[in-house]
Write a protein that holds these residues in place. Structure first.
Motif, PDB file in Angstrom:
ATOM      1  N   GLY A  66       0.764  -1.263   0.113  1.00 29.63           N
ATOM      2  CA  GLY A  66      -0.054  -0.147  -0.145  1.00 29.63           C
ATOM      3  C   GLY A  66       0.778   1.467   0.047  1.00 29.63           C
ATOM      4  O   GLY A  66       0.216   2.193   0.566  1.00 29.63           O
ATOM      5  N   ASP A  67       1.976   0.989  -0.345  1.00 27.76           N
ATOM      6  CA  ASP A  67       3.293   2.319  -0.508  1.00 27.76           C
ATOM      7  C   ASP A  67       2.715   2.913  -1.880  1.00 27.76           C
ATOM      8  O   ASP A  67       3.461   2.563  -2.829  1.00 27.76           O
ATOM      9  CB  ASP A  67       4.449   1.738  -0.246  1.00 27.76           C
ATOM     10  N   HIS A  68       1.869   4.081  -2.048  1.00 32.11           N
ATOM     11  CA  HIS A  68       1.476   4.465  -3.222  1.00 32.11           C
ATOM     12  C   HIS A  68       2.977   5.486  -3.767  1.00 32.11           C
ATOM     13  O   HIS A  68       3.005   5.619  -4.996  1.00 32.11           O
ATOM     14  CB  HIS A  68       0.365   5.403  -3.292  1.00 32.11           C
ATOM     15  N   LEU A  69       3.557   6.230  -2.948  1.00 35.07           N
ATOM     16  CA  LEU A  69       4.450   7.109  -3.580  1.00 35.07           C
ATOM     17  C   LEU A  69       5.713   6.050  -4.010  1.00 35.07           C
ATOM     18  O   LEU A  69       6.269   6.440  -5.173  1.00 35.07           O
ATOM     19  CB  LEU A  69       5.202   7.961  -2.455  1.00 35.07           C
ATOM     20  N   LEU A 106       5.469   3.119  -5.150  1.00 32.84           N
ATOM     21  CA  LEU A 106       4.794   2.316  -6.412  1.00 32.84           C
ATOM     22  C   LEU A 106       4.957   3.493  -7.580  1.00 32.84           C
ATOM     23  O   LEU A 106       5.393   3.072  -8.762  1.00 32.84           O
ATOM     24  CB  LEU A 106       3.263   2.079  -6.217  1.00 32.84           C
ATOM     25  N   LEU A 107       4.782   4.888  -7.200  1.00 33.85           N
ATOM     26  CA  LEU A 107       4.974   5.684  -8.290  1.00 33.85           C
ATOM     27  C   LEU A 107       6.220   5.751  -9.017  1.00 33.85           C
ATOM     28  O   LEU A 107       6.522   5.840 -10.027  1.00 33.85           O
ATOM     29  CB  LEU A 107       4.404   6.957  -7.814  1.00 33.85           C
ATOM     30  N   GLU A 108       7.038   5.825  -8.039  1.00 39.95           N
ATOM     31  CA  GLU A 108       8.661   5.874  -8.327  1.00 39.95           C
ATOM     32  C   GLU A 108       9.165   4.707  -9.029  1.00 39.95           C
ATOM     33  O   GLU A 108       9.769   4.702 -10.068  1.00 39.95           O
ATOM     34  CB  GLU A 108       9.329   6.093  -7.142  1.00 39.95           C
ATOM     35  N   LEU A 109       8.660   3.366  -8.642  1.00 35.59           N
ATOM     36  CA  LEU A 109       9.072   2.170  -9.397  1.00 35.59           C
ATOM     37  C   LEU A 109       8.189   2.138 -10.732  1.00 35.59           C
ATOM     38  O   LEU A 109       9.082   1.710 -11.628  1.00 35.59           O
ATOM     39  CB  LEU A 109       8.655   0.825  -8.449  1.00 35.59           C
ATOM     40  N   ASN A 110       6.879   2.505 -10.919  1.00 35.37           N
ATOM     41  CA  ASN A 110       6.514   2.489 -12.108  1.00 35.37           C
ATOM     42  C   ASN A 110       7.110   3.283 -13.095  1.00 35.37           C
ATOM     43  O   ASN A 110       7.295   3.097 -14.420  1.00 35.37           O
ATOM     44  CB  ASN A 110       5.003   3.096 -12.031  1.00 35.37           C
ATOM     45  N   ALA A 111       7.609   4.642 -12.422  1.00 32.13           N
ATOM     46  CA  ALA A 111       8.577   5.629 -13.507  1.00 32.13           C
ATOM     47  C   ALA A 111       9.830   4.761 -13.909  1.00 32.13           C
ATOM     48  O   ALA A 111      10.299   4.704 -15.092  1.00 32.13           O
ATOM     49  CB  ALA A 111       8.615   6.763 -12.772  1.00 32.13           C
ATOM     50  N   GLN A 112      10.457   4.057 -12.915  1.00 32.32           N
ATOM     51  CA  GLN A 112      11.780   3.498 -13.141  1.00 32.32           C
ATOM     52  C   GLN A 112      11.500   2.273 -14.303  1.00 32.32           C
ATOM     53  O   GLN A 112      12.391   2.097 -14.818  1.00 32.32           O
ATOM     54  CB  GLN A 112      12.093   2.763 -11.573  1.00 32.32           C
ATOM     55  N   PHE A 113      10.198   1.676 -14.221  1.00 29.62           N
ATOM     56  CA  PHE A 113       9.790   0.424 -15.117  1.00 29.62           C
ATOM     57  C   PHE A 113       9.920   1.233 -16.511  1.00 29.62           C
ATOM     58  O   PHE A 113      10.767   0.703 -17.508  1.00 29.62           O
ATOM     59  CB  PHE A 113       8.696   0.068 -14.785  1.00 29.62           C
ATOM     60  N   ARG A 141       6.319  12.895 -20.034  1.00 34.43           N
ATOM     61  CA  ARG A 141       6.040  12.139 -18.819  1.00 34.43           C
ATOM     62  C   ARG A 141       6.297  12.978 -17.465  1.00 34.43           C
ATOM     63  O   ARG A 141       5.561  12.801 -16.426  1.00 34.43           O
ATOM     64  CB  ARG A 141       6.982  11.036 -18.687  1.00 34.43           C
ATOM     65  N   SER A 142       7.276  13.954 -17.476  1.00 29.94           N
ATOM     66  CA  SER A 142       7.398  14.686 -16.448  1.00 29.94           C
ATOM     67  C   SER A 142       6.273  15.571 -16.112  1.00 29.94           C
ATOM     68  O   SER A 142       5.993  15.790 -14.952  1.00 29.94           O
ATOM     69  CB  SER A 142       8.753  15.530 -16.700  1.00 29.94           C
ATOM     70  N   PHE A 143       5.556  16.132 -16.998  1.00 24.01           N
ATOM     71  CA  PHE A 143       4.554  17.177 -16.809  1.00 24.01           C
ATOM     72  C   PHE A 143       3.173  16.037 -16.434  1.00 24.01           C
ATOM     73  O   PHE A 143       2.359  16.751 -15.915  1.00 24.01           O
ATOM     74  CB  PHE A 143       4.171  17.835 -18.142  1.00 24.01           C
ATOM     75  N   LEU A 144       3.243  14.984 -16.617  1.00 22.30           N
ATOM     76  CA  LEU A 144       2.147  13.852 -16.394  1.00 22.30           C
ATOM     77  C   LEU A 144       2.333  13.523 -14.843  1.00 22.30           C
ATOM     78  O   LEU A 144       1.523  12.737 -14.602  1.00 22.30           O
ATOM     79  CB  LEU A 144       2.144  12.966 -17.097  1.00 22.30           C
ATOM     80  N   LEU A 145       3.518  13.714 -14.182  1.00 17.27           N
ATOM     81  CA  LEU A 145       3.714  13.165 -13.084  1.00 17.27           C
ATOM     82  C   LEU A 145       2.467  13.311 -11.875  1.00 17.27           C
ATOM     83  O   LEU A 145       2.177  12.463 -11.022  1.00 17.27           O
ATOM     84  CB  LEU A 145       4.876  13.734 -12.335  1.00 17.27           C
ATOM     85  N   LEU A 146       2.138  14.494 -11.832  1.00 18.52           N
ATOM     86  CA  LEU A 146       1.018  14.802 -10.711  1.00 18.52           C
ATOM     87  C   LEU A 146      -0.146  13.958 -11.293  1.00 18.52           C
ATOM     88  O   LEU A 146      -0.887  13.599 -10.388  1.00 18.52           O
ATOM     89  CB  LEU A 146       0.745  16.200 -10.544  1.00 18.52           C
ATOM     90  N   TYR A 147      -0.728  13.996 -12.443  1.00 15.87           N
ATOM     91  CA  TYR A 147      -1.633  13.063 -12.906  1.00 15.87           C
ATOM     92  C   TYR A 147      -1.407  11.633 -12.541  1.00 15.87           C
ATOM     93  O   TYR A 147      -2.498  11.175 -12.081  1.00 15.87           O
ATOM     94  CB  TYR A 147      -1.825  13.286 -14.261  1.00 15.87           C
ATOM     95  N   ARG A 148      -0.401  11.118 -12.786  1.00 17.48           N
ATOM     96  CA  ARG A 148      -0.045   9.865 -12.333  1.00 17.48           C
ATOM     97  C   ARG A 148      -0.152   9.535 -10.824  1.00 17.48           C
ATOM     98  O   ARG A 148      -0.561   8.501 -10.402  1.00 17.48           O
ATOM     99  CB  ARG A 148       1.424   9.410 -12.967  1.00 17.48           C
ATOM    100  N   ALA A 149       0.212  10.610 -10.121  1.00 14.70           N
ATOM    101  CA  ALA A 149       0.250  10.308  -8.687  1.00 14.70           C
ATOM    102  C   ALA A 149      -1.245  10.212  -7.989  1.00 14.70           C
ATOM    103  O   ALA A 149      -1.369   9.243  -7.358  1.00 14.70           O
ATOM    104  CB  ALA A 149       0.859  11.438  -8.052  1.00 14.70           C
ATOM    105  N   ASN A 150      -2.126  10.906  -8.743  1.00 10.21           N
ATOM    106  CA  ASN A 150      -3.606  10.783  -8.328  1.00 10.21           C
ATOM    107  C   ASN A 150      -4.221   9.484  -8.819  1.00 10.21           C
ATOM    108  O   ASN A 150      -4.974   9.139  -8.481  1.00 10.21           O
ATOM    109  CB  ASN A 150      -4.074  12.143  -8.824  1.00 10.21           C
ATOM    110  N   ILE A 151      -3.739   9.156 -10.204  1.00 11.37           N
ATOM    111  CA  ILE A 151      -4.207   7.951 -10.638  1.00 11.37           C
ATOM    112  C   ILE A 151      -3.960   6.909  -9.643  1.00 11.37           C
ATOM    113  O   ILE A 151      -4.938   5.908  -9.470  1.00 11.37           O
ATOM    114  CB  ILE A 151      -3.809   7.705 -11.936  1.00 11.37           C
ATOM    115  N   LEU A 152      -2.653   6.936  -9.085  1.00  8.30           N
ATOM    116  CA  LEU A 152      -2.293   5.521  -8.132  1.00  8.30           C
ATOM    117  C   LEU A 152      -2.958   5.845  -6.760  1.00  8.30           C
ATOM    118  O   LEU A 152      -2.850   4.713  -6.253  1.00  8.30           O
ATOM    119  CB  LEU A 152      -0.756   5.590  -8.199  1.00  8.30           C
TER     120      LEU A 152
END
Length: 217
Positions: free
Chosen positions: A124-127, A129-136, A157-168
């Motif tokens: 349940g570690d969303h942040l 997970l966000l970092e690891l998905n970006a690493q992928f 992808r950098s400009f999408l980071l906040l969107y991706r964080a909220n999706i996760l």
């Protein structure tokens, strides 16, 4: 909670990490004003390293400056769709190039990142997970022979980071994204160009739908 600063790291880097985490965790809300004086007082630092940290966050698109103030970027449906159209134009083509150059050992390293992401999801570690998905995605892009195209995609992808964080923040979205990443990796392992293109496009279109629904909620 105020995080303590460490002597072992440059101040601007520490403040950058703290503010970025606050934005991605939702402690600083989209559209919220960033008060430079309050931040300087809160962390007991001078304006110089603070401004350097804020400038980097502006470059990455997490903060925006208008004629009155500095604010956390707002989540806008039109902006989100425009950015995803850019990803849809760039990413399937880049992945096709990667298929020709990525080595088996590189795919093994990417598999490790994906396994860590699956573990972060279970915890349940969303942040994380966000970092690891970006690493992928980053590890895949490292294998591309076209570095110019990769640079353009990384900007998007950098400009999408906040969107991706909220999706996760949605557990079901996390599960779907990990499943799609696994499908992409399996297609690359099989060296199947048609399936690679199909799975990447499917992942991006699903992300577009997930993000659009998130913004509208």
């Amino acid at each position: 909670m105020v995080q303590s600063l460490k002597l072992s790291q440059p101040l601007y880097q520490q403040i950058y990490d703290i503010i970025k985490s606050s934005i991605l965790a939702g402690e600083l809300k989209p559209g919220e004003k960033v008060n430079v004086s309050q931040l300087a007082e809160k962390y007991n630092i001078s304006r110089t390293p603070l401004r350097e940290a804020l400038r980097q966050l502006q470059i990455e698109g997490l903060l925006v400056q208008d004629h009155l103030s500095l604010n956390v970027v707002k989540l806008e449906e039109t902006d989100f769709k425009d950015l995803y159209e850019c990803r849809l134009m760039l990413e399937p083509q880049i992945m096709g190039l990667i298929l020709k150059t990525v080595a088996d050992r590189e795919l093994e390293e990417i598999e490790k990142v994906l396994r860590h992401a699956e573990e972060a999801f279970k915890a349940g570690d969303h942040l994380q997970l966000l970092e690891l998905n970006a690493q992928f995605h980053d590890r895949l892009l490292e294998a591309s022979p076209n570095k110019r195209a990769v640079h353009l995609l990384q900007q998007v992808r950098s400009f999408l980071l906040l969107y991706r964080a909220n999706i996760l923040k949605n557990s079901e979205h996390n599960r779907e994204i990990l499943k799609e990443h696994r499908q992409i990796l399996n297609a690359l392992k099989a060296r199947d160009g048609i399936v690679v293109a199909k799975t990447v496009e499917n992942h991006l279109r699903n992300d577009l739908e997930r993000g659009t629904n998130m913004i509208r909620e």
